[in-house]
Design a protein around this motif. Structure first.
Motif, PDB file in Angstrom:
ATOM      1  N   GLU A  63       0.772  -1.324   0.206  1.00  0.00           N
ATOM      2  CA  GLU A  63       0.092   0.121   0.452  1.00  0.00           C
ATOM      3  C   GLU A  63       1.082   1.452   0.116  1.00  0.00           C
ATOM      4  O   GLU A  63       0.956   2.042  -0.609  1.00  0.00           O
ATOM      5  N   LEU A  64       1.853   0.959   0.955  1.00  0.00           N
ATOM      6  CA  LEU A  64       2.852   2.183   0.715  1.00  0.00           C
ATOM      7  C   LEU A  64       3.468   2.590  -0.590  1.00  0.00           C
ATOM      8  O   LEU A  64       3.692   3.316  -0.523  1.00  0.00           O
ATOM      9  N   TYR A  65       3.853   1.401  -0.985  1.00  0.00           N
ATOM     10  CA  TYR A  65       4.691   2.089  -2.458  1.00  0.00           C
ATOM     11  C   TYR A  65       3.401   2.506  -3.545  1.00  0.00           C
ATOM     12  O   TYR A  65       3.232   2.966  -4.419  1.00  0.00           O
ATOM     13  N   ARG A  66       2.539   1.967  -3.503  1.00  0.00           N
ATOM     14  CA  ARG A  66       1.218   2.380  -4.069  1.00  0.00           C
ATOM     15  C   ARG A  66       1.107   3.647  -4.013  1.00  0.00           C
ATOM     16  O   ARG A  66       0.713   4.407  -5.146  1.00  0.00           O
ATOM     17  N   MET A  67       0.936   4.422  -2.870  1.00  0.00           N
ATOM     18  CA  MET A  67       0.632   5.866  -3.104  1.00  0.00           C
ATOM     19  C   MET A  67       1.728   6.570  -3.355  1.00  0.00           C
ATOM     20  O   MET A  67       1.526   7.851  -3.273  1.00  0.00           O
ATOM     21  N   GLY A  68       3.262   5.692  -3.467  1.00  0.00           N
ATOM     22  CA  GLY A  68       4.444   6.408  -3.842  1.00  0.00           C
ATOM     23  C   GLY A  68       4.257   6.668  -5.682  1.00  0.00           C
ATOM     24  O   GLY A  68       5.231   7.257  -5.861  1.00  0.00           O
ATOM     25  N   THR A  69       3.185   6.272  -5.805  1.00  0.00           N
ATOM     26  CA  THR A  69       3.540   6.191  -7.548  1.00  0.00           C
ATOM     27  C   THR A  69       2.249   6.244  -8.093  1.00  0.00           C
ATOM     28  O   THR A  69       1.010   7.355  -7.278  1.00  0.00           O
ATOM     29  N   PRO A  70       2.478   7.635  -8.952  1.00  0.00           N
ATOM     30  CA  PRO A  70       1.709   8.945  -9.583  1.00  0.00           C
ATOM     31  C   PRO A  70       0.158   8.025  -9.974  1.00  0.00           C
ATOM     32  O   PRO A  70       0.594   6.580 -11.307  1.00  0.00           O
ATOM     33  N   PRO A  71      -1.195   8.214  -9.696  1.00  0.00           N
ATOM     34  CA  PRO A  71      -2.075   7.641 -10.520  1.00  0.00           C
ATOM     35  C   PRO A  71      -2.402   7.080 -12.180  1.00  0.00           C
ATOM     36  O   PRO A  71      -3.211   6.231 -11.423  1.00  0.00           O
ATOM     37  N   GLU A  72      -1.655   8.321 -12.245  1.00  0.00           N
ATOM     38  CA  GLU A  72      -1.393   8.560 -13.766  1.00  0.00           C
ATOM     39  C   GLU A  72      -0.179   6.549 -14.073  1.00  0.00           C
ATOM     40  O   GLU A  72      -0.271   6.414 -15.421  1.00  0.00           O
ATOM     41  N   MET A  73       0.329   6.253 -13.456  1.00  0.00           N
ATOM     42  CA  MET A  73       1.230   4.613 -13.683  1.00  0.00           C
ATOM     43  C   MET A  73       0.411   3.303 -13.016  1.00  0.00           C
ATOM     44  O   MET A  73       0.230   3.611 -11.698  1.00  0.00           O
ATOM     45  N   ASP A  74       0.260   2.317 -13.476  1.00  0.00           N
ATOM     46  CA  ASP A  74       0.620   0.983 -12.558  1.00  0.00           C
ATOM     47  C   ASP A  74       1.043   0.698 -11.942  1.00  0.00           C
ATOM     48  O   ASP A  74       2.282   0.468 -12.677  1.00  0.00           O
ATOM     49  N   LEU A  75       1.188   0.245 -10.915  1.00  0.00           N
ATOM     50  CA  LEU A  75       2.014  -0.726  -9.973  1.00  0.00           C
ATOM     51  C   LEU A  75       1.603  -1.802 -10.131  1.00  0.00           C
ATOM     52  O   LEU A  75       0.717  -2.245  -9.731  1.00  0.00           O
TER      53      LEU A  75
END
Lengths: 227, 162, 253
Positions: B45-57
């Protein structure tokens, strides 16, 4: 330029150098600020802000990520602002030489930051045992030595930068033969290229970003026509 | 190949990745390969929060990533794959022989590692791992951001931190 | 084992905020901002059982001065979260895991919001003011006041958010300002930047519209050339080379 003015310019350079990373990061180290301050010290804030605005377009490209190397713009702005104020507005070659001066100092600052960080790394190595033992004194000492090292780094870069500005204005500017128009165009073309690239790099990944950029350019050209 | 950069970086998803490489390459997805993070809800979840919304993680283990690599590579948009250390990337390369280039983007100091570049510290085991990977035909270079010079492996291992 | 956390006195909070302004004072390639994290957090660690110099205090200082890296403003969230975890006597292994995991996201969020969004927008607004003929003082004041309003607010909020949530502060990074803010700032920056660049050319050169268009068009071609390199050629270095060649031509031709 009087000795007092030179001293004040170096002092501003040091404060800006510290602001870049070590203390504050309030962005007084941006060239739009530091070059304007340098111009003001020399009684020519109007020229300082011109040099600062042009250099600011270059600074838009810089992303100060972690351990990556990037140009340092605070002392660069001081050098460029001083060079343009001393060279004089309307003098062919004055603005391009000020920009060259700023870019060279920015590169020098970049190299010096690497040396400084290595030195702090060595200081940290020498304090490894007390740091591993949780000594607050060691933490504080390392921190203060780091700031002190950055202070002297900023002093050296600013002093060398100011000397470069003086040499360019005293020795190169009188020999400049190109007329005013092309001279200023060269400086501005290079600034627009770098600043425009930075603006596009930021805008284009955003949905409809190119249209926002185009709308801005249209507004800017309209306002420029009405100046 | 849709994955444009295969990167070793112990900070995984951070500014150099999402902005430094993300903007010029117009990245649209990131594949994070880490066997520990894939099992940790809060870290994912932490890394998802650090990823821009326009990028899929996509957070994958080495095994699941090797299986899904053809799917990632068939995407129309560019992406970046990041692993935290040499061992993880070496395991992935052994299971996915299509990987031909690896970027060393950030391996930071811990005891036992020596400086090779300001952003690359390597232990003897990691250096041997990189050499072994290169011997399989993978081109390895160090480069933190696109504007920096790429340092080839031989040059990297000969450096003293400068 | 976790313990109840004592309240953070206002004086301690202010001391931490002041120290956060020097977070990168001992930045180096080995521990990055690790020492700065310990330095900033130290006033809170005095509240540990045994006080300053006690076993818990020294163990916490040793842990917190190890390698850490994040965006310098967003690192305030890590300082708040880690201070709470230390005072709650959290398991050191969990603290270490958080320190490792927080570096990337706090760096990514801060870099996108501040370095790639807020700073360029404030800079472009200052350039717009310059291009519209504002006085040097107004240009500088606009930039510094605007930028630092956001800067200081972010540091204060981040410290508070970290302290309130401790190691569970991750969801705070999902706030709309962090998720959608960078795109909004990029759009605003595109409009302001598009407008500011021609006005800076006009303001710095005194050229009329045709001259501005010519300089802008040639400069745009240079921007396209830089973009074609995929960001691999630093623009400032290319510009320096170009200007040095131009200077040589201006001196000898």
């Amino acid at each position: 330029m009087s000795p007092a003015q030179a001293l004040l310019l170096v002092a501003i350079g040091v404060v800006c150098a510290l602001d870049t990373v070590s203390v504050g990061q309030t962005m007084i180290s941006r060239p739009i600020v530091s070059a304007t301050l340098a111009g003001a010290v020399l009684g020519a804030a109007e020229q300082g802000v011109v040099a600062g605005a042009v250099l600011e377009l270059f600074a838009l490209e810089t992303m100060p990520f972690g351990a990556s190397r990037y140009p340092e713009w605070g002392p660069a702005g001081v050098g460029a602002g001083a060079a343009y104020a001393l060279g004089g507005a309307g003098v062919p070659g004055s603005l391009p030489l000020a920009v060259i001066c700023g870019l060279v100092i920015a590169g020098l600052g970049s190299i010096s930051m690497v040396w400084h960080r290595r030195l702090v790394g060595r200081l940290a190595g020498s304090l490894r045992v007390p740091l591993a033992a949780g000594s607050a004194e060691a933490v504080t000492r390392l921190h203060l030595m780091g700031v002190a090292s950055d202070f002297w780094r900023g002093f050296a870069v600013s002093a060398i930068g100011l000397a470069l500005a003086l040499v360019l204005v005293a020795s190169v500017l009188p020999a400049w033969r190109a007329p005013y128009g092309p001279s200023i165009a060269w400086a501005l073309i290079s600034a627009v290229a770098v600043g425009g690239f930075a603006a596009a790099r930021s805008a284009l990944p955003v949905p409809r970003g190119r249209w926002y950029l185009a709308a801005g350019v249209a507004i800017g050209l309209y306002l420029a026509a009405r100046r | 190949m849709s994955i444009e950069v295969y990167r070793i970086d112990d900070r995984l998803v951070h500014g150099q990745v999402v902005v430094g490489w993300g903007q010029p390459l117009a990245l649209r997805f990131i594949v994070l390969v880490d066997d520990a993070i894939v099992q940790s809800d809060w870290e994912r979840e932490l890394y998802r929060m650090g990823t821009p919304p326009e990028m899929d993680l996509f957070v994958e283990s080495v095994e699941s990533c090797a299986l899904r690599l053809p799917e990632f590579d068939s995407r129309a948009d560019p992406g970046l794959l990041v692993a935290p250390d040499v061992a993880t990337m070496a395991r992935l390369c052994s299971m996915a022989p299509g990987i031909r280039q690896v970027n060393v983007g950030g391996i930071h100091h811990v005891a036992g590692r020596v400086p090779r570049l300001p952003y690359v510290f390597l232990s003897p085991a990691e250096e041997a791992g990189l050499r072994a990977l290169a011997a399989t035909g993978v081109a390895i270079s160090a480069q933190d951001v696109p504007g920096a010079d790429a340092v080839p492996l031989d040059d990297l291992l000969a450096r003293d931190g400068s | 084992m976790t313990a109840s956390v004592p309240p953070l006195p206002l004086r301690t909070r202010l001391l931490i905020l002041a120290r956060l302004l020097t977070l990168q004072g001992s930045y180096n390639y080995e521990t990055m901002v690790g020492n700065g994290i310990a330095f900033a957090m130290e006033p809170a660690l005095r509240l540990l059982p045994g006080g300053r110099g006690g076993d818990a205090y020294r163990a916490a200082m040793a842990r917190e001065s190890r390698y850490f890296n994040a965006h310098p403003y967003m690192a305030a969230m890590a300082v708040g979260a880690l201070a709470r975890a230390e005072l709650a006597l959290e398991d050191p292994g969990r603290i270490e895991r958080f320190r490792t995991a927080a570096c990337g996201p706090l760096g990514g969020v801060g870099d996108r919001l501040v370095w790639a969004g807020w700073l360029p927008l404030c800079s472009l607004l200052a350039l717009l003011c310059f291009g519209l003929g504002a006085s040097p003082g107004a240009v500088v004041a606009t930039f510094l006041l605007l930028y630092n309003a956001g800067h200081v607010a972010l540091r204060v909020w981040a410290l508070d958010a970290g302290w309130r949530s401790g190691l569970a502060c991750g969801p705070a990074l999902g706030r709309p300002v962090f998720r959608n803010g960078p795109a909004i700032l990029a759009r605003a920056g595109a409009v302001v930047g598009g407008a500011a660049i021609p006005l800076v050319v006009a303001g710095a050169s005194g050229a009329r519209l045709p001259g501005v268009v010519v300089i802008g068009a040639v400069g745009a071609a240079g921007a396209v050339a830089l973009a074609a390199s995929g960001g691999r050629v630093p623009g400032w270095r290319a510009a320096l080379l170009f200007l040095l060649l131009a200077a040589v031509a201006a001196l000898v031709v």
